[in-house]
Design an enzyme around this catalytic site. Structure first.
Site, PDB file in Angstrom:
ATOM      1  N   GLY A   1       0.835  -1.197   0.000  1.00 36.24           N
ATOM      2  CA  GLY A   1       0.000   0.000   0.000  1.00 36.24           C
ATOM      3  C   GLY A   1       0.872   1.249   0.000  1.00 36.24           C
ATOM      4  N   CYS A   2       0.267   2.375  -0.393  1.00 34.80           N
ATOM      5  CA  CYS A   2       1.054   3.600  -0.518  1.00 34.80           C
ATOM      6  C   CYS A   2       1.534   4.107   0.842  1.00 34.80           C
ATOM      7  CB  CYS A   2       0.256   4.673  -1.251  1.00 34.80           C
ATOM      8  SG  CYS A   2      -1.424   4.906  -0.651  1.00 34.80           S
ATOM      9  N   TYR A   3       0.622   4.217   1.810  1.00 35.02           N
ATOM     10  CA  TYR A   3       1.034   4.689   3.127  1.00 35.02           C
ATOM     11  C   TYR A   3       2.078   3.751   3.749  1.00 35.02           C
ATOM     12  CZ  TYR A   3      -2.893   8.071   3.351  1.00 35.02           C
ATOM     13  OH  TYR A   3      -3.776   9.110   3.138  1.00 35.02           O
TER      14      TYR A   3
ATOM     15  N   THR B   1       4.294   1.929   2.404  1.00 36.58           N
ATOM     16  CA  THR B   1       5.616   2.100   1.802  1.00 36.58           C
ATOM     17  C   THR B   1       6.381   3.232   2.493  1.00 36.58           C
ATOM     18  OG1 THR B   1       4.893   1.244  -0.333  1.00 36.58           O
ATOM     19  CG2 THR B   1       6.832   2.672  -0.349  1.00 36.58           C
TER      20      THR B   1
ATOM     21  N   GLN C   1       6.760  10.641  -1.341  1.00 34.72           N
ATOM     22  CA  GLN C   1       6.791   9.828  -2.557  1.00 34.72           C
ATOM     23  C   GLN C   1       5.619  10.273  -3.422  1.00 34.72           C
ATOM     24  OE1 GLN C   1       5.991   5.702  -1.579  1.00 34.72           O
ATOM     25  NE2 GLN C   1       3.852   6.085  -1.092  1.00 34.72           N
TER      26      GLN C   1
END
Lengths: 360, 360, 360, 360
Positions: free
Chosen positions: A154-156, A158, A322
């Site tokens: 998931g983005c968070y 990472t 990011q």
């Protein structure tokens, strides 16, 4: 080197189209199949005009026949779909010796109970899940090389796991506690993270010139971050992860501010140096020079993740940025594919392509 | 009731013009003087066309003669100026029996050393400073009534101190510690908070679609928040305030997320009820119903500050929103003036005027 | 003066909520009823938190019973609904002696064929349509006073017709043609004009940092503008109206640039003076001083419409701005109600309330 | 093929940095020199963090020594500077056999009187001006090949001249007039077009959520468009160009709406086919399929310019989009360099690089 064939399941969402953008310029890849229920039969550039001349694949419906054809023709299949879709197709695809990279959540949480609790579904292939590799190259590079199924993070998570890795690693090799309990992650995301869904709360007129918190009472990325800290980084301590996400009126970009409190032993360390050393050989993680603060602009459309470390007495603040659609999703999926297929890890993602958004 | 005359020193910045907007509709106020060095001699509506028909005062230069005239003609003088300006005029104004409300920083920090350290100036009237009242009505209402000089609080400190007041008050009347050391304030502000200054880093092309942190190594509002917690709220404990501000690509709005960690004693309390009780009679502070999260839109152009409280085991998260130009600056200044002059505290700020921005 | 009761049918869209914002502060109005299918049973401030303390009406469903009750209880009913809704309820309401102000399109086009062609519906009450008054106060003030049904103008037509009125009036009283054929209206609107609808093309991630044209092949406001020019302003000439709308990445605001080409007779006139004279007594139309250009910011949240006139040899450029939700919709509806009910035309809309958005 | 050395004079503005972005990835180019007065001595990636690892040139001051060194070392020099700078250095550079591409305005207007009138300067090298080629490849490709000095077109003129070329060409080869007098160009630009200048009117808080017109009384691009239509396209007719620019709250992107009125002869033609034929072999100009409307998003960060043609009776509307910093400035400069140096015209600009901004 001959090219591999890849399919993208769910090719009209933001992560799906970002995969098209990246893979259509990858020297070792041919996008042979794209699926979309809503746009089946239409050529991709008709819907996304900037892909004219870049990609002219026609969307297929995700029927059994199409999936069977994909299983025969492709080397790698990307799922850019809501949870529940990938797990229903993956067993058959891996039986056909196809590698699967799931940008959804089906293979992220190893604990079946947690998966059921947070996603409201029973997992349909726990044996495949058990074999799946959590595709964060900076911690699982070796495992990714031989994976059959990759759970793209998931983005968070990472930002959180990579922001915490130098701390947890250091703590694990120390005799005494370095940080006080509880890890606070105050995260801010651009709106594209919420997906390309026709929902009232995602309208321009609702979000522009507005800032809000959401999911404070519980967000699916909390157990994923916690798993990263405890299972993958192997934290000896039982710090609880507190995660509060917010929505920023911008399209792309993610900014996580991690607040840690140091013990006296922790205060004695030079965290700037520790972070620099941990990431010195990582192609996509930059530790910023002391005193430099990141902004999301500097990583727009790029696969780089940038970290700043600020230490002030017992306060350790880690700031991570990011592009949520690149290192936070599709770029990381390409990075995983590169590792999996033996390509150069930066192929299609390197500075020769890089972020287009140096200036605005 | 006859009207009072007021002057606004520095009438072209965002807080100065916001004062014009609010005061030009206040039933008991006449704006008699506006000063501006850059726009002297021009009528205000020429520069701000939406004030056409609302206010037609001509900007004066801030000469000694003009200041003397203001001292004779006005009941209240607002300084919407950079630090250093108010303190050079205030002694004479109060000698002329004029009340001063400084929206700048000259009278906020009572500690002269701290003032010098953070603002790089020696204070020129420490005796006036000693008498000045920090104008946060929710904690200093009585003192404000008889003040000669009011230090209008900074925008971030307003959210932080009001978000923490119920916690500190409760802690002060308890026998045991309720929260663990260190108070973390992760704050996000719209761009107007940086003022109307022609700086490269404030350009549209630099800030739009971008999110950044700033001032992590030290922000002038940190000692002000700390003073609020320790001196004004009288915290018995020595928790350090950690303050990390961020810049959001929106014009107005401020969102502070306060992260606290509860002791076992603290966990046993019902913080939702505590917050509701503390603010039940405050006209400009709303405690949101349990589970409701705030956004900055809901207070746009309004003097209200909204607080949500989320308690989960040992985690207490307090989320505070306000309009940085209203409750965070000019609206609060009008609220202070109302108290000081014996007007209804909501006069010119109430729901009969309220936020215009119900919808976008 | 006793208060009138009003109902708003369709109280959750942007124009409906803007009506609530304006009417809840109107001294002669009580909002007695609000309807909404999706939110029936909920109090309005639960959905729009900034209305807390401003309006606490509960949404009703739009059933026959509710409409009957509204017909008995209300003096004025506002329809803030898609086309087709108002015409199905209006005959009964006017039989109950209720005045109707339709912010939708049901009573705008007098030509039944045009209505059917552009809206894809057969009109169900052509007799009511024949009596309806097109509610543009600056051209129909007298008729509005005695109207039973008012067709509140579309947002684009308001800018176009008021921008053209001085030209057409002057032409009508001249012997020779003053402008060459064809009137070009290049219009730009903020996103709220597209309504509060969960559509993919209205998402923040689709519209932010993007500018587009739409409806070039035909927009429903073209025949309405044409009707305004020819039927209402009574243009002696047969200039065709060319209308090209665009979408701007902002929430509120509309900017219409009208391009006209003057004949030699037209060139001889002083158009700045002509415009100033036509609008000298209009409370909500400002003609800007020569050389001043408008922006949408200057009318944000205000009922004012501002016009700049630029004449250069044979080129006459008229630039018109308004807030699409106020003078372009709900503010104009309140202005119509004021005229209809004998209130001061500026009541609830005047400078004592005015735009809140002087600064950002 | 060996690489050429290039210098960028004025390397911190938006067009300068966009040149760095494009040229640092160009296979046949080495950026050997960058100049900047304000940032001399600093490495470029320190100021623009996303260039870290992409370009590590140190900014030089623009002294005589540095310019002399550039003249000796470089094959091509780009001026990304305000008007007046390029003309003071170009004579010496061409004496050193260096090719000059000026992104400023010094060599755009061939008429010295017009240059003086619009730019307020006397031209210092009219002989060089007389030889300079207006670098719009779609009309001057052959001349560019052998040019010594290239005047890179303004952003607005690029859209206007390319949007009008098929019309003027067709008219020139026809016996009778096809369009009525006067060409109306209603143009809209993102904010980066105003440059990276610390000006009050370019602040985020001034421009966000706002739309305005500017330069209505006269914009420097008007004579440049007029020169393009009359001198370069050789229009037989004397249509006047009317140009009205507007500012859109977005960073990148330009949208020009050209309004033309057809004669009966003009109405008889199929303009969609004419446009398609004119641009069928142009690598960077797309004529959209009938009925498709452009948006600026679809060309973000790309060198493509897209045109839609809408014909309705006597109305011909041409809609043109480009990225103002790419095809409108730096991308076109690279295209000119490619032609000048005998590289593939698409080198560094082609679909293999293309726009990064397929999705948001």
């Amino acid at each position: 080197m001959s090219k591999i064939n890849v399919a993208i399941i769910g090719g009209t969402g933001y992560t799906g189209v970002e995969l098209i953008r990246l893979l259509s310029r990858h020297p070792h890849v041919t996008i042979s199949h794209l699926t979309s229920r809503s746009e089946k039969g239409r050529v991709v550039s008709e819907i996304f005009p900037s892909l004219l001349g870049v990609c002219d694949v026609v969307y297929s419906d995700m029927t059994d026949d199409v999936m069977d054809e994909i299983g025969k023709a492709c080397d790698v299949v990307f799922f850019a779909t809501p949870h529940g879709v990938a797990m229903s197709h993956t067993p058959r695809l891996i039986a056909q010796r196809v590698k699967v990279i799931d940008l959804g959540a089906d293979f992220r949480l190893q604990d079946l109970g947690e998966f059921g609790k947070w996603y409201g579904l029973e997992h349909t292939c726990p044996d495949v899940l058990a074999e799946a590799v959590y595709g964060l190259p900076e911690i699982h590079r070796e495992k990714i090389k031989s994976a059959k199924v990759i759970a793209n993070p998931g983005c968070y998570p990472t930002t959180a796991i990579l922001g915490l890795k130098p701390v947890i690693d250091t703590q694990n090799s120390a005799d005494k506690p370095l940080i006080l309990p509880n890890i606070i992650i105050d995260a801010k995301s651009g709106v594209s993270g919420a997906g390309r869904n026709a929902k009232m709360n995602l309208l321009f007129s609702e979000l522009s010139d507005n800032f809000s918190a959401y999911g404070v009472a519980g967000h699916r990325h909390t157990p994923e971050i916690s798993q990263g800290v405890h299972a993958f980084l192997g934290s000896k301590f039982t710090q609880k992860v507190r995660f509060v996400p917010h929505l920023v009126p911008m399209i792309r970009g993610m900014f996580s501010t991690i607040h840690l409190t140091l013990t006296d032993d922790g205060k004695a360390l030079n965290w700037q140096e520790i972070f620099e050393k941990v990431y010195q050989n990582e192609p996509f993680v930059d530790v910023l020079a002391k005193g430099v603060l990141p902004d999301t602009r500097s990583v727009r459309a790029s696969n780089r993740l940038k970290i700043a470390v600020h230490q002030d007495d017992d306060a350790l603040t880690v700031l991570v940025v990011q592009d949520n659609l690149v290192k936070g999703a599709s770029g990381q999926a390409v990075q995983n594919m590169n590792i999996l297929c033996g390509f150069d890890e930066m192929c299609g993602l390197g500075v020769d392509f890089g972020g287009c958004a140096v200036v605005p």
